[in-house]
Every structure is written in structure tokens, then in C-alpha cells.
Design a protein around this motif. Structure first.
Motif, PDB file in Angstrom:
ATOM      1  N   LEU A   1      28.881  32.197  21.656  1.00  0.00           N
ATOM      2  CA  LEU A   1      29.034  30.821  22.114  1.00  0.00           C
ATOM      3  C   LEU A   1      27.775  30.017  21.815  1.00  0.00           C
ATOM      4  O   LEU A   1      26.668  30.574  21.770  1.00  0.00           O
ATOM      5  CB  LEU A   1      29.308  30.788  23.614  1.00  0.00           C
ATOM      6  N   PRO A   2      27.906  28.702  21.638  1.00  0.00           N
ATOM      7  CA  PRO A   2      26.711  27.870  21.502  1.00  0.00           C
ATOM      8  C   PRO A   2      25.894  27.922  22.781  1.00  0.00           C
ATOM      9  O   PRO A   2      26.420  28.169  23.874  1.00  0.00           O
ATOM     10  CB  PRO A   2      27.275  26.473  21.236  1.00  0.00           C
ATOM     11  N   ILE A   3      24.585  27.685  22.654  1.00  0.00           N
ATOM     12  CA  ILE A   3      23.719  27.849  23.829  1.00  0.00           C
ATOM     13  C   ILE A   3      24.000  26.808  24.901  1.00  0.00           C
ATOM     14  O   ILE A   3      23.597  26.992  26.059  1.00  0.00           O
ATOM     15  CB  ILE A   3      22.229  27.830  23.439  1.00  0.00           C
ATOM     16  N   THR A   4      24.698  25.734  24.557  1.00  0.00           N
ATOM     17  CA  THR A   4      25.080  24.737  25.565  1.00  0.00           C
ATOM     18  C   THR A   4      26.262  25.201  26.401  1.00  0.00           C
ATOM     19  O   THR A   4      26.567  24.592  27.421  1.00  0.00           O
ATOM     20  CB  THR A   4      25.434  23.406  24.890  1.00  0.00           C
ATOM     21  N   GLU A   5      26.911  26.295  25.972  1.00  0.00           N
ATOM     22  CA  GLU A   5      28.100  26.769  26.681  1.00  0.00           C
ATOM     23  C   GLU A   5      27.963  28.184  27.223  1.00  0.00           C
ATOM     24  O   GLU A   5      28.666  28.562  28.159  1.00  0.00           O
ATOM     25  CB  GLU A   5      29.317  26.721  25.747  1.00  0.00           C
TER      26      GLU A   5
END
Length: 589
Positions: A332-336
Motif C-alpha cells: 500500500l502507499p504510505i498514506t494508506e
């Protein structure tokens, strides 16, 4: 520390070769000593020497003593060069017609094309003295090199003069041919000669072109030309031919050090991107060769890439934008991702962050790497590496105090080999080879072509997932849409091919340079901690989206400017405009 000897040298590199050089470049126009151009090549041996000269010519293309392949990403959103005219102007729409970076590719590629023509023009004359397969292979290799040079010229400059044979000074004024016409010429020419090449030339260290390389070049040209079905078919043919000759090379055991600090160990990718890798890794399809035994056939890439404590000059390094791009290890992207902790931003990330980049608290070239001035001293692990002591020593932290320390706050680990730093000093001269084509890119060419052709099947997932599995990342979820697969593909190209020199081209052919290269690049020269609020997400091409007010509290910035209708291309060098009155300058210069 083992240093691999280069036992696969192709030959003395065209010593004494006479060159019939293109009139489109003023370099090397004077006569050179050697066989007469009217009789060259007189035999198969001379023709072979001419071929070697064409291969060798590619290796002189550099900037700041770094081979061009490892310069190009540092004038994009993922890499940053020490500020200065040559490397700041390309990212601020300020290139001039005499900028060395923009001038040299035109000159060197046309020189290489001319070397090919010096043999090709008269090759048929010696056909009867050669076995037919050997003759066809020699012809195919020369045309492959020519095709590669043109593939670079048209991406950098757009329309360029298309020379299919030598041009003398009396007929020097050659107009530019449309890029689309040259693309088709390259695709057709590669189609005609690819099967005349051996499937592999591993006996030459993959320095000489193979059938796999020819189909890969055809696939890349077709992909960039948006001929997606042609690209997919050519890439599939190359993958099929690869068989047991080419595959991804697993990361070595140092992948266990990723996400950890300097006390644990130093991540190392030399089994792929170092001397060992170029000698033994099946991942490489085509290589540019360097050799200290040949005068002028070296570079200073290691010196320009190394840390200050590693006796380098920190000239190039990843941006904060690239560091933020690496997913969490759950995919997952680090924002998620729930695994991401901004207070420990390098933990639980895609292992390629540490395998390809150098960040604070890591070990690099035998030293603890800390750009922050609060670290007045750091650990020197060379006494341990060299078996002189069981514990590291302490040294003053030049990587935080030197005025010319890393300008981005990070450095490249990829394409730097610890074997060339077998002590705490380095000469700055290296003959580490440079990979031009590798299997990972071939897989991504195939996947992208299939995605863009909307011909999506399990082979697309297989191609991308092979690369992700090597990095110990999870497979892509099944059932993705075309747009979702495109985003996943662009993530893999951005991360897996980082510092391989392809990002500049990707930004332009995807039509995203206007967005990505306008505004700011984020850097972290002082290695400040940051909060999760600096990022709000990622766009469809996996570019970080920032909360600029928050981000500027922690990161420094570099203004970037991209002018549509101009910065898609570099300027035609002024020297070439002066020499050829039929050349028309690119828009905006």
C-alpha cells in the motif's frame, strides 16, 4: 574483498581504426591514421575491428565523468544533481544550445553512427570472403548499434537527420527527418536483422548485441512510438528467446538489512549492479564495457556518487519525492498503510528503498551515513570489514559538515560497488560496466504494452509480479482495471528502474512532465524528521501529492519549470546549426 577481473573483453577497442564520420557532427572530422576509407574494411578482421570501435564509441558518452545512463534520472523528479548550470538548467527550462549536457549526446551518437557506416558502406565488398552467418551477424550488430543511437537521438531531440550511409563534407547539409519516420525505419530495420544475431553473446560478457537485445530494442522503440501491439509482440519474442539465458537475479542476503540501521549491516546489490553482477548475473541483456587497461575507457561514476566519508563528492542523489514513493511492505502507499510510521519512515518499506538508495541511519561505503549536523561523529566500519578490529571506530562526520555534502539528503546505492572502495580512499577512476538493457525492463516493456493495448491477461500480472516477488513485495491484486494496472506499472518503472536513466523519457512519453516538473521538488538535505501530514496521497502516475504548507516546514525545495511545446525536446547544438544550414532549431531555443 573480491574484485572480479574482466575476462570477457571483446578485443582491443578499434585501435588504429579509420573512421568515416557523419557530417552532422563536427567532431572527428579530421583524417585519422589507418587504413584508407576507400578500401576499409579490406577483410573480415578490419570489419570486426570497426564493429568494436562502434561499441567502444558508446562508452564515451558521459557527463561529470558519469556515464550518461546514470545522469539522466538526476534531472527528473526522482534524482537531483549538485546545483549548477549543466544540471539545474534542464529542470528549470533554461537549457542553452551550448550546454554540454545537451550537446554531447548529439555528437557522440552521430559519431557512433558514423563508425557503423564506415564498415556498413563497404561491407558487401568482403561478403565473398566470409561465411554467410558471420557476414549477416556483423551486418546485424552494426545496424543494431545504429538503431540504438537513433532511438536515443529522436527521444532527446525529436526530428533529426536520418543518415543511412556516410556523408562527406561536400554533402554535409542534411535536413531533419520526422521522428515518426525514423521510428518506423528502426522498427523495420531491427525486424530485418534480429534473427541474424545469436540468441546470446554471453561469451563476450553481453557486450555484443544478441537476438534478445535486438527484439528488446524493437519493443522499446515501438512502445515509445505508441505502437503497442508491435511492442508487446517484440517484447514477448525477446522474453521467449531469453529462455535460460536471462532471468531476474535474486537480491543477495543483505536484503535482510533493509529497514534497519548501520549497526546491522550494509545493503548491497553488487551481485546485480556491481562487478560481480556484470560478470555473472543473467539479468543483463546488453552492457557498455569499461576497462582500465584501455586508455580513456574508464569513468568516475563511483567518485561522483559516493558519500564524503566514502571519499566521494555526493554529486547525485534521490529526491524526497522518490523516497516517499516507495510503498509500505504490504503493497500500500504510505498514506494508506497501517505499517507506515512517519517517526520511523524507513521501516516496513519496499526493500528497494534501501537496496537502491542511501538514507540517514544506514551504512554506506563502510560508514554510518548521517546528513544531520547533530551527528558530529559517526561509525567507521572499515576496521571491521578489513578484519583489523571487532568494533568500528569513530570519525568526524564530513557527510554533515562538508559544504558539498548531499544536496538532496540521500545518495544512490545502486550502481556503486563497495569492491571499488576496499579501503578508506578511492582514486575516483573506475571501470565498473554499465548495463543498458536488463531483463527487468524487458518485463515492464511487455506489461506496459499489453496494458496500453488493453490486451490484459495473466501474463501482464506475471511480468510485474516477477519483479515484485524479487523485491519481496506482495503480488498485485487480481482484477485490476486498465487504469489501476497502468498506475501499478508506473510505480514499478519508477522504483525498479530508478537511476537506470529512463525516467526522463517516461515523464515525456506519458505526458506527465508538465505536472511533475512544474512547481517544486522536495529535498531533505538536513535530514529532518517529518509528520505524516506532509503527504495527502499519490496521483494516477504514482507521483506524491503534498500538503505544501506542511511539507515546507520540513523539506527544502527546488523550483522546477517545464514549458509545454519546448521542454519535450533538447535544443539542437549551436555548433551543429552552424555546420549544417538545413537544420531547424527546436521550438523555444
Amino acid at each position: 574483498m573480491k574484485r572480479f577481473n574482466k575476462i570477457y573483453k571483446i578485443a582491443p577497442l578499434a585501435l588504429g581504426l579509420t573512421l568515416v564520420l557523419s557530417s552532422c557532427s563536427k567532431i572527428d572530422r579530421s583524417s585519422l591514421n589507418g587504413p584508407s576509407t576507400g578500401t576499409f574494411p579490406a577483410n573480415a578482421k578490419e570489419a570486426e575491428m570497426g564493429l568494436y570501435g562502434a561499441y567502444q564509441s558508446l562508452s564515451v558518452l558521459d557527463a561529470s565523468s558519469t556515464p550518461i545512463w546514470h545522469v539522466m534520472d538526476n534531472i527528473t523528479d526522482i534524482g537531483y544533481a549538485r546545483p549548477g548550470t549543466n544540471y539545474t538548467s534542464p529542470i528549470t527550462s533554461a537549457l542553452t544550445t551550448d550546454n554540454a549536457l545537451a550537446v554531447k549526446p548529439w555528437e557522440v551518437h552521430y559519431r557512433s553512427i558514423a563508425r557503423c557506416h564506415s564498415v556498413l558502406d563497404n561491407l558487401e565488398r568482403i561478403k565473398g570472403a566470409m561465411a554467410d552467418p558471420a557476414y549477416k551477424q556483423l551486418d546485424a550488430e552494426l545496424r543494431f548499434i545504429r538503431a540504438y543511437c537513433y532511438s536515443q537521438l529522436i527521444e532527446l531531440y525529436g526530428d533529426v537527420p536520418l543518415l543511412k550511409s556516410s556523408v562527406d563534407l561536400s554533402n554535409a547539409n542534411v535536413p531533419r527527418s520526422p521522428k515518426q519516420e525514423i521510428e518506423q525505419f528502426l522498427i523495420d530495420d531491427l525486424t530485418a536483422v534480429a534473427d541474424n544475431l545469436p540468441v546470446s553473446q554471453a561469451q563476450f560478457g553481453r557486450v555484443r548485441a544478441s537476438r534478445v537485445a535486438a527484439y528488446m530494442l524493437k519493443a522499446r522503440v515501438a512502445l515509445y512510438a505508441k505502437q503497442y501491439q508491435v511492442a508487446a509482440d517484440a517484447a514477448n519474442k525477446a522474453i521467449s528467446l531469453a529462455g535460460s539465458q536471462h532471468d531476474l537475479t535474486p537480491f543477495n542476503s543483505t536484503i535482510n538489512f533493509v529497514g534497519k540501521d548501520h549497526t546491522v549491516g550494509e545493503p548491497d546489490v553488487s551481485n546485480i549492479f556491481g562487478h560481480q553482477g556484470f560478470a555473472t548475473s543473467k539479468e543483463w541483456i546488453w552492457i557498455a564495457e569499461y576497462n582500465k587497461a584501455v586508455p580513456g575507457n574508464t569513468h568516475n561514476q563511483q567518485y561522483y556518487s559516493g558519500s564524503r566519508l566514502g571519499k566521494g563528492v555526493c554529486y547525485w542523489g534521490p529526491t524526497q519525492d522518490l523516497i516517499n514513493t516507495f510503498q509500505a511492505k504490504d503493497g500500500l502507499p504510505i498514506t494508506e498503510s497501517p505499517l507506515y510510521d512517519a517517526s520511523k519512515p524507513f521501516e516496513n518499506r519496499d526493500p528497494r528503498l534501501d537496496m537502491y538508495c542511501v538514507r540517514p541511519h544506514a551504512r554506506y561505503l563502510g560508514y554510518q551515513f548521517e546528513p544531520q549536523t547533530s551527528f558530529s561523529t559517526v561509525k567507521n566500519y572499515w576496521p571491521v570489514i578489513n578484519g583489523q578490529s571487532g568494533t568500528p571506530s569513530s570519525v568526524a562526520n564530513a557527510d554533515a559538515t562538508n559544504a558539498f555534502r548531499s544536496f538532496s539528503g540521500y545518495l544512490w546505492r545502486k550502481h556503486v560497488d563497495l569492491a571499488d572502495f576496499a579501503s578508506t580512499s578511492v582514486s575516483g577512476v573506475s571501470d565498473l560496466d554499465v548495463g543498458i538493457f536488463r531483463f527487468a525492463e524487458l518485463l515492464l516493456i511487455y506489461a506496459e504494452a499489453k496494458i496500453e493495448a488493453n490486451s490484459i491477461d495473466n501474463t501482464v500480472y506475471d511480468a510485474i509480479n516477477r519483479i515484485r516477488r524479487r523485491a519481496q513485495m506482495p503480488d498485485l491484486p487480481a482484477g485490476l482495471t486498465q487504469a489501476q494496472l497502468r498506475k501499478a506499472l508506473r510505480y514499478e518503472r519508477k522504483v525498479e528502474l530508478a537511476n537506470d536513466g529512463l525516467r526522463w523519457y517516461d515523464l515525456r512519453r506519458w505526458g506527465i512532465a508538465n505536472t511533475v516538473m512544474n512547481g517544486f521538488l522536495y529535498l531533505n538535505r538536513d535530514a529532518k524528521a517529518w509528520t505524516k501530514q506532509v503527504l495527502t496521497g499519490f496521483d494516477d502516475s504514482y507521483t506524491p501529492i503534498y500538503n505544501q504548507t506542511e511539507a515546507k516546514k520540513y523539506f527544502t525545495t527546488q523550483d522546477v519549470v517545464y514549458k509545454v511545446g519546448k521542454d519535450e525536446r533538447w535544443p539542437v547544438p549551436k555548433s551543429e546549426m552552424d555546420a549544417n544550414n538545413k537544420l531547424v532549431q527546436n521550438n523555444g531555443y
